[in-house]
Design an enzyme around this catalytic site. Structure first.
Site: not given
Ligand SMILES: Cc1ncc(COP(=O)(O)O)c(C=O)c1O
Length: 401
Positions: A120, A197, A200, A223, A359
């Site tokens: 991303h 990261d 998600q 999220k 993104c």
């Protein structure tokens, strides 16, 4: 077969959206919120807001207690050894920018940062800009045809010059879990710092940062069924100690006179100014809610919906699913149809999905695309949501082809 969600009624916005004839399938962008979160926000604002870590009065003490309780809950969700390893930021993006700024002094010109080809922009641009400022080389780990980081190639590319590895756990475009453990183990053995990261990945169950052995792990609350404006940066104590302070102001200071100041260590040293108090308290309520669910039931439900989604896409002619999604989402393009035209028709029919580059422009570019449509699922979705999506898709395609 109808696949109901046992948790749908816990999310009042889903019924409200349905009354507006909206089917929400853009959960990788942000999620709807459980009633437990709305109650926590209403309680906090309805019973007396106060700033944290400064006032001695009762509302201040209660706000601080609730704020710090969330730090403990986040530490529990990630299996961090200590809540003091949890820094609250304003999102995954701000956590990654904090890292790219805070670690700047650790690099010498000519050294390397490795990221993957599917990142991303939030996990690309801060490192790209750091590389430009310091004369570093940004090494891009390639993907295999299924949309995973190509492990053999990555192990070759991560070497003694690699000072930092930053990779996503779960791709927001391809829905593929990355071979994290092998990458992190190898990078650590090369002496590199490691950043995950988890924006998600964190949504799909408890994490174990100690098992992963990463130096840093970041995610956004919104999220994870929590409020927006709140993010988390987890760090190993030795890694946090290497960070340069980056924002200056109230609460992060130890001592100050007109000419000099000294600063607190993490976490408060990296939480300058008034933090997003209600948001952090709300995240705590969302985590309590998630902790009350049967994790196996959630995983099974999401997996069944995902199979339904993939089956439906694969069954339709001319649809190309990007990579081999394993969980939560699928992105696709349709031969001869522009994604924005199709997205427009889906929107007209009340289907909330995302179209565009998600993104991740370099990834889409490497696939020869300027965009794709992404359907992303959450625990409150059911198979009727997917049926509505598929019938809107069929109608849209009939018009466009
Ligand atoms: C994989 C990944 N990383 C980082 C981010 C950035 O999150 P935020 O916009 O909440 O800072 C996102 C958001 O879509 C994401 O999917």
């Amino acid at each position: 077969m109808f696949q109901p969600s046992p948790w749908r009624a816990d999310f009042p916005a889903i019924a409200a959206l349905q009354r507006q004839h909206q089917t929400y399938l853009d959960n990788a962008a942000t999620t709807q919120k459980p009633q437990a979160l709305l109650d926590a926000l209403s309680h906090y604002y309805g019973h007396g807001a106060a700033n944290v870590h400064r006032a001695q009065h009762l509302p201040g003490a209660l706000a601080t207690q609730a704020f710090e309780a969330t730090r403990e809950k986040v530490a529990g969700w990630l299996n961090a050894a200590d809540a003091q390893q949890i820094v609250f930021t304003h999102g995954a993006t701000s956590a990654l920018n904090l890292l790219a700024y805070g670690l700047e002094a650790q690099f010498e010109a000519g050294e390397e940062i490795a990221i993957s080809a599917l990142e991303h922009h939030a996990n690309l641009l801060p490192w790209q800009q750091l590389a430009k400022r310091r004369g570093l080389r940004l090494v891009i780990l390639p993907l295999d045809s299924s949309g995973h980081i190509d492990l053999d190639a990555a192990l070759q590319l991560i070497g003694p010059r690699t000072r930092l590895l930053a990779v996503s756990q779960l791709s927001n475009v391809l829905g593929t879990w990355q071979p994290l453990q092998a990458l992190l183990d190898h990078a650590r053995a090369q002496g590199a710092l490691t950043v995950v990261d988890g924006a998600q990945g964190v949504v799909h169950g408890r994490q174990d940062v100690r098992q992963l052995g990463c130096d840093f792990y970041v995610f956004s609350s919104h999220k994870l069924y929590g409020p927006d404006g709140v993010g988390v940066l987890y760090g190993r104590p030795e890694a946090l100690a290497r960070l340069r302070h980056w924002q200056f102001g109230g609460e992060m200071v130890q001592l100050a006179d007109y000419q000099q100041a000294s600063f607190r260590p993490a976490p408060l040293g990296f939480e300058a100014g008034t933090p997003p108090i209600a948001g952090v308290i709300g995240l705590g309520a969302s985590l309590d809610y998630l902790a009350s669910l049967d994790p196996h039931a959630v995983v099974e439900h999401e997996a069944a919906l995902h199979r339904h989604l993939l089956r439906g896409l694969h069954d339709r002619e001319g649809i190309r699913v990007l990579g081999q999604p394993q969980l939560a989402l699928a992105s696709f393009v349709v031969e001869g149809v522009h994604n924005s035209d199709l997205a427009h028709l889906l929107t007209e029919q009340g289907i909330a999905v995302r179209a565009g580059h998600h993104c991740a422009m370099p990834l889409l570019g490497s696939l020869g695309l300027d965009g794709a449509i992404r359907v992303s699922l959450a625990l409150y979705n059911d198979s009727d949501d997917l049926q509505r999506f598929f019938s809107a898709l069929d109608q849209g395609l009939e018009l466009l082809r």
